[in-house]
Design a protein around this motif. Structure first.
Motif, short mmCIF file in Angstrom:
data_model
loop_
_atom_site.label_atom_id
_atom_site.label_comp_id
_atom_site.label_asym_id
_atom_site.label_seq_id
_atom_site.Cartn_x
_atom_site.Cartn_y
_atom_site.Cartn_z
N PRO A 101 0.79 -1.24 0.00
CA PRO A 101 0.00 0.00 0.00
C PRO A 101 0.81 1.28 0.00
N ARG A 102 1.93 1.31 0.74
CA ARG A 102 2.68 2.57 0.82
C ARG A 102 3.31 2.93 -0.52
N LEU A 105 0.58 3.87 -3.13
CA LEU A 105 0.00 5.19 -2.91
C LEU A 105 0.99 6.30 -3.26
N PHE A 156 -6.95 -2.30 -2.56
CA PHE A 156 -6.86 -1.61 -1.26
C PHE A 156 -7.55 -2.42 -0.17
N ILE A 160 -6.21 -3.85 3.39
CA ILE A 160 -6.92 -3.55 4.63
C ILE A 160 -7.22 -4.85 5.39
N MET A 165 -2.86 -1.71 6.17
CA MET A 165 -3.16 -0.29 6.19
C MET A 165 -4.46 -0.08 6.98
N ASP A 167 -8.29 0.83 8.12
CA ASP A 167 -9.58 0.42 7.56
C ASP A 167 -10.32 1.67 7.06
N VAL A 168 -9.98 2.06 5.85
CA VAL A 168 -10.62 3.22 5.22
C VAL A 168 -11.47 2.72 4.06
N PRO A 170 -12.10 2.24 0.47
CA PRO A 170 -11.19 2.30 -0.68
C PRO A 170 -11.64 3.24 -1.79
N LEU A 173 -11.13 6.79 -0.82
CA LEU A 173 -9.70 7.09 -0.82
C LEU A 173 -9.25 7.49 -2.23
N CYS A 220 -3.85 6.71 6.41
CA CYS A 220 -3.96 5.27 6.12
C CYS A 220 -3.08 4.43 7.06
N LYS A 221 -2.46 5.11 8.06
CA LYS A 221 -1.58 4.45 9.04
C LYS A 221 -0.43 3.75 8.35
#
Length: 223
Positions: A101-102, A105, A156, A160, A165, A167-168, A170, A173, A220-221
């Motif tokens: 994810p990092r 993004l 995403f 999650i 990452m 819990d947003v 997706p 986002l 997104c931590k």
């Protein structure tokens, strides 16, 4: 030994290869000039207000030349929109599940920011089309774009579910990244007026990248 004469495969009235290449280059340059001029006319006057003559004047080409390449104003508008979509497809690339994810993004956000600052006119044309109800892009939004968002949202969601990452939502986002990165193109005049600048500096672009990357990755931590 008799001299071997190579056959001439060109048709009697067909231009030689070098001449063909020159003609092709001139054609592409003229089309690019027309599309760039049309972008500015559509931004300034809207689709209804822009005319083939005004586009030709801005491109510094005869109206007949413009019509030779594009036939009518609608075709010019389609070409302008297609250029924007092609640019975004090439620039954004793919969100690869193997990147994590990092990294994914960071690549996504950086590429969107670069395109917004490098091609603000393209983003403005797209925004105007969407605001007007997407009369020319409705099919694109219903098919390709809908599929793209759903596929990337699943990636995403995978991260999650694996606890990689926060819990947003997706889809939201993705919308957030679109809106924040394109804001600097679509509202370029407003931002530059507030900053009392005539144009963006590289320092401005670097600050935007740093801020948005930090803000979204923290949300997104991932930092």
């Amino acid at each position: 030994m008799d001299e071997v004469i190579e056959p001439n495969n060109n048709k009697p009235n067909e231009p030689a290869p070098k001449q063909q290449n020159k003609q092709e280059i001139n054609r592409l340059l003229s089309q690019e000039k027309i599309i760039n001029a049309a972008q500015q006319e559509f931004i300034t006057h809207g689709y209804k207000g822009a005319t083939v003559q005004s586009i030709a004047d801005r491109a510094e080409l005869p109206k007949a030349n413009v019509l030779y390449y594009f036939k009518n104003k609608e075709n010019i508008y389609h070409a302008v929109l297609q250029k924007t979509l092609d640019m975004w497809d090439d620039g954004i690339g793919d969100i690869d599940i193997n990147d994590g994810p990092r990294v994914a993004l960071e690549k996504f956000i950086n590429s969107k920011i670069d395109m917004s600052f490098a091609n603000p006119s393209a983003s403005k044309i797209y925004a105007m089309e969407i605001i007007q109800g997407a009369p020319q892009l409705n099919e694109y939004a219903r098919t390709y774009q809908r599929k793209w968002v759903r596929e990337k949202a699943k990636i995403f969601q995978h991260w999650i579910d694996n606890g990689e990452m926060a819990d947003v939502d997706p889809e939201n986002l993705i919308y957030l990244i679109w809106s924040t990165t394109q804001h600097y193109a679509d509202f370029e005049t407003q931002i530059l007026t507030i900053k009392n600048q005539r144009e963006y500096e590289q320092e401005d672009i670097d600050k935007v990248k740093s801020f948005l990357l930090d803000f979204i990755l923290r949300g997104c931590k991932l930092k």
